[in-house]
Design a protein around this motif. Structure first.
Motif, PDB file in Angstrom:
ATOM      1  N   TYR A  37      41.358  27.262  15.148  1.00 11.17           N
ATOM      2  CA  TYR A  37      42.413  27.084  14.169  1.00 11.17           C
ATOM      3  C   TYR A  37      42.811  28.458  13.637  1.00 11.17           C
ATOM      4  O   TYR A  37      41.987  29.367  13.491  1.00 11.17           O
ATOM      5  CB  TYR A  37      41.932  26.239  12.988  1.00 11.17           C
ATOM      6  CG  TYR A  37      41.907  24.763  13.239  1.00 11.17           C
ATOM      7  CD1 TYR A  37      40.780  24.151  13.783  1.00 11.17           C
ATOM      8  CD2 TYR A  37      42.992  23.957  12.908  1.00 11.17           C
ATOM      9  CE1 TYR A  37      40.746  22.783  13.995  1.00 11.17           C
ATOM     10  CE2 TYR A  37      42.964  22.585  13.121  1.00 11.17           C
ATOM     11  CZ  TYR A  37      41.842  22.015  13.663  1.00 11.17           C
ATOM     12  OH  TYR A  37      41.810  20.658  13.877  1.00 11.17           O
ATOM     13  N   GLN A  39      44.610  30.286  10.277  1.00  7.97           N
ATOM     14  CA  GLN A  39      44.938  30.069   8.871  1.00  7.97           C
ATOM     15  C   GLN A  39      45.667  31.297   8.324  1.00  7.97           C
ATOM     16  O   GLN A  39      45.040  32.296   7.993  1.00  7.97           O
ATOM     17  CB  GLN A  39      43.683  29.773   8.039  1.00  7.97           C
ATOM     18  CG  GLN A  39      44.009  29.369   6.602  1.00  7.97           C
ATOM     19  CD  GLN A  39      42.774  29.022   5.794  1.00  7.97           C
ATOM     20  OE1 GLN A  39      41.758  29.704   5.861  1.00  7.97           O
ATOM     21  NE2 GLN A  39      42.861  27.948   5.020  1.00  7.97           N
ATOM     22  N   GLN A  44      47.487  26.895   5.240  1.00  8.41           N
ATOM     23  CA  GLN A  44      47.516  25.721   6.098  1.00  8.41           C
ATOM     24  C   GLN A  44      46.837  25.997   7.429  1.00  8.41           C
ATOM     25  O   GLN A  44      47.181  26.943   8.130  1.00  8.41           O
ATOM     26  CB  GLN A  44      48.951  25.293   6.330  1.00  8.41           C
ATOM     27  CG  GLN A  44      49.090  23.940   6.973  1.00  8.41           C
ATOM     28  CD  GLN A  44      50.431  23.304   6.669  1.00  8.41           C
ATOM     29  OE1 GLN A  44      51.278  23.893   6.027  1.00  8.41           O
ATOM     30  NE2 GLN A  44      50.621  22.095   7.146  1.00  8.41           N
ATOM     31  N   MET A  45      45.877  25.164   7.795  1.00  9.99           N
ATOM     32  CA  MET A  45      45.163  25.314   9.062  1.00  9.99           C
ATOM     33  C   MET A  45      46.060  24.813  10.192  1.00  9.99           C
ATOM     34  O   MET A  45      46.538  23.683  10.149  1.00  9.99           O
ATOM     35  CB  MET A  45      43.866  24.506   9.046  1.00  9.99           C
ATOM     36  CG  MET A  45      42.905  24.863   7.938  1.00  9.99           C
ATOM     37  SD  MET A  45      42.131  26.447   8.217  1.00  9.99           S
ATOM     38  CE  MET A  45      40.880  25.999   9.371  1.00  9.99           C
ATOM     39  N   LEU A  47      46.323  24.212  14.328  1.00  8.47           N
ATOM     40  CA  LEU A  47      45.565  24.126  15.565  1.00  8.47           C
ATOM     41  C   LEU A  47      46.167  25.068  16.606  1.00  8.47           C
ATOM     42  O   LEU A  47      47.361  25.016  16.890  1.00  8.47           O
ATOM     43  CB  LEU A  47      45.570  22.698  16.095  1.00  8.47           C
ATOM     44  CG  LEU A  47      44.840  22.469  17.409  1.00  8.47           C
ATOM     45  CD1 LEU A  47      43.349  22.767  17.253  1.00  8.47           C
ATOM     46  CD2 LEU A  47      45.053  21.041  17.892  1.00  8.47           C
ATOM     47  N   ARG A  50      42.417  23.490  21.882  1.00  7.36           N
ATOM     48  CA  ARG A  50      41.238  22.620  21.854  1.00  7.36           C
ATOM     49  C   ARG A  50      40.649  22.526  23.258  1.00  7.36           C
ATOM     50  O   ARG A  50      41.365  22.691  24.259  1.00  7.36           O
ATOM     51  CB  ARG A  50      41.588  21.237  21.339  1.00  7.36           C
ATOM     52  CG  ARG A  50      42.549  20.458  22.214  1.00  7.36           C
ATOM     53  CD  ARG A  50      42.881  19.108  21.590  1.00  7.36           C
ATOM     54  NE  ARG A  50      41.890  18.100  21.946  1.00  7.36           N
ATOM     55  CZ  ARG A  50      41.809  16.915  21.376  1.00  7.36           C
ATOM     56  NH1 ARG A  50      42.613  16.594  20.375  1.00  7.36           N
ATOM     57  NH2 ARG A  50      40.914  16.033  21.759  1.00  7.36           N
ATOM     58  N   PHE A  91      39.522  30.422  12.806  1.00  4.25           N
ATOM     59  CA  PHE A  91      38.290  29.657  12.663  1.00  4.25           C
ATOM     60  C   PHE A  91      37.995  28.877  13.930  1.00  4.25           C
ATOM     61  O   PHE A  91      38.871  28.199  14.488  1.00  4.25           O
ATOM     62  CB  PHE A  91      38.400  28.664  11.501  1.00  4.25           C
ATOM     63  CG  PHE A  91      38.451  29.313  10.157  1.00  4.25           C
ATOM     64  CD1 PHE A  91      39.667  29.611   9.540  1.00  4.25           C
ATOM     65  CD2 PHE A  91      37.280  29.642   9.483  1.00  4.25           C
ATOM     66  CE1 PHE A  91      39.716  30.215   8.301  1.00  4.25           C
ATOM     67  CE2 PHE A  91      37.325  30.245   8.231  1.00  4.25           C
ATOM     68  CZ  PHE A  91      38.537  30.527   7.644  1.00  4.25           C
ATOM     69  N   PHE A 102      33.192  24.037  10.747  1.00  2.00           N
ATOM     70  CA  PHE A 102      33.862  25.315  10.964  1.00  2.00           C
ATOM     71  C   PHE A 102      32.888  26.484  10.890  1.00  2.00           C
ATOM     72  O   PHE A 102      31.867  26.427  10.187  1.00  2.00           O
ATOM     73  CB  PHE A 102      34.929  25.535   9.891  1.00  2.00           C
ATOM     74  CG  PHE A 102      36.133  24.641  10.017  1.00  2.00           C
ATOM     75  CD1 PHE A 102      36.146  23.384   9.440  1.00  2.00           C
ATOM     76  CD2 PHE A 102      37.260  25.077  10.694  1.00  2.00           C
ATOM     77  CE1 PHE A 102      37.255  22.562   9.547  1.00  2.00           C
ATOM     78  CE2 PHE A 102      38.383  24.265  10.803  1.00  2.00           C
ATOM     79  CZ  PHE A 102      38.375  23.000  10.226  1.00  2.00           C
ATOM     80  N   GLY A 103      33.243  27.562  11.587  1.00  8.18           N
ATOM     81  CA  GLY A 103      32.572  28.834  11.388  1.00  8.18           C
ATOM     82  C   GLY A 103      33.125  29.534  10.161  1.00  8.18           C
ATOM     83  O   GLY A 103      33.986  28.986   9.443  1.00  8.18           O
TER      84      GLY A 103
END
Lengths: 112, 115
Positions: A37, A39, A44-45, A47, A50, A91, A102-103
């Motif tokens: 992700y 930010q 706002q996260m 994407l 994936r 992230f 999350f990391g």
């Protein structure tokens, strides 16, 4: 419990160059999803990309690609042809059920 | 179409006060999630709703935190007797349904500051 580790708090890259962000995770499960992700300062996260764990082929989305090494539990993000708009916190995240883990994030700076 | 919205954008409150944070999910999304992001950290899961019911509230840190979603759309996160350690960005996300195949769409968050 699953954990996600991002060991690079900050990275910088020259505009138009390529940068790789690292991520490792720990899990005992065999079926899961991994995400990157973005930010920006707006909070706002968003994407980016994936990867399904059962797929051996690495995911790609335009200038973004991943290197997924399941045995090593490694999931890095490569950004090619870096652009000023790529500057943000990135992230890495893990998901096997409903929640995302999350990391701590990597701050990416793009140098003009 | 409209994304996930959260109000207020910023909230400053005094220690000990009660606060409510609101999340409007994307229309038609049945799954809703709350996360908390402390300074310098990634978001941490708080609670997941499927419809009106809390399917997983294992991330709520203590009984001062409570969330509702009475009609299966808007959700409110409620924090009683706020503490300075509650200061964080509270993020809401929604998804078309529960299930790992569906993407979670995030709102812009509410920054809560407890003084």
């Amino acid at each position: 419990a699953q954990t996600v580790t991002q060991s690079q708090p900050e990275m910088s890259v020259q505009e138009a160059e390529t940068v790789t962000l690292s991520c490792t995770y720990d899990t005992s499960e065999s079926d899961y999803y991994l995400f990157w992700y973005k930010q920006p300062p707006s909070r706002q996260m968003i994407l980016v990309i994936r990867q399904e764990a059962y797929k051996q082929q690495n995911a790609t989305e335009n200038r973004f690609s991943v290197n997924f090494q399941k045995a090593a539990k490694s999931f890095s993000l490569k950004i090619s042809d870096s652009q000023l708009g790529d500057a943000a916190m990135y992230f890495c995240a893990y998901r096997s059920a409903e929640k995302l883990t999350f990391g701590t994030g990597t701050r990416l700076t793009i140098i003009p | 179409g409209a994304g996930v919205s959260q109000t207020p954008s910023n909230k400053v409150t005094e220690k000990g006060k009660y606060v409510e944070l609101r999340c409007d999910p994307i229309s038609g999304h049945t799954a809703l999630y709350w996360y908390r992001q402390s300074l310098g950290q990634g978001p941490e899961f708080l609670i997941y709703f499927q419809g009106t019911g809390a399917a997983d509230d294992s991330g709520l840190p203590n009984d001062r935190f409570f969330a509702v979603r009475p009609e299966g759309s808007v959700s409110t996160l409620k924090i009683q007797r706020t503490e300075r350690g509650d200061s964080a960005v509270y993020l809401c996300a929604s998804s078309p349904s529960g299930g790992t195949e569906y993407e979670q769409y995030f709102g812009p968050g509410t920054r809560l500051t407890v003084t």
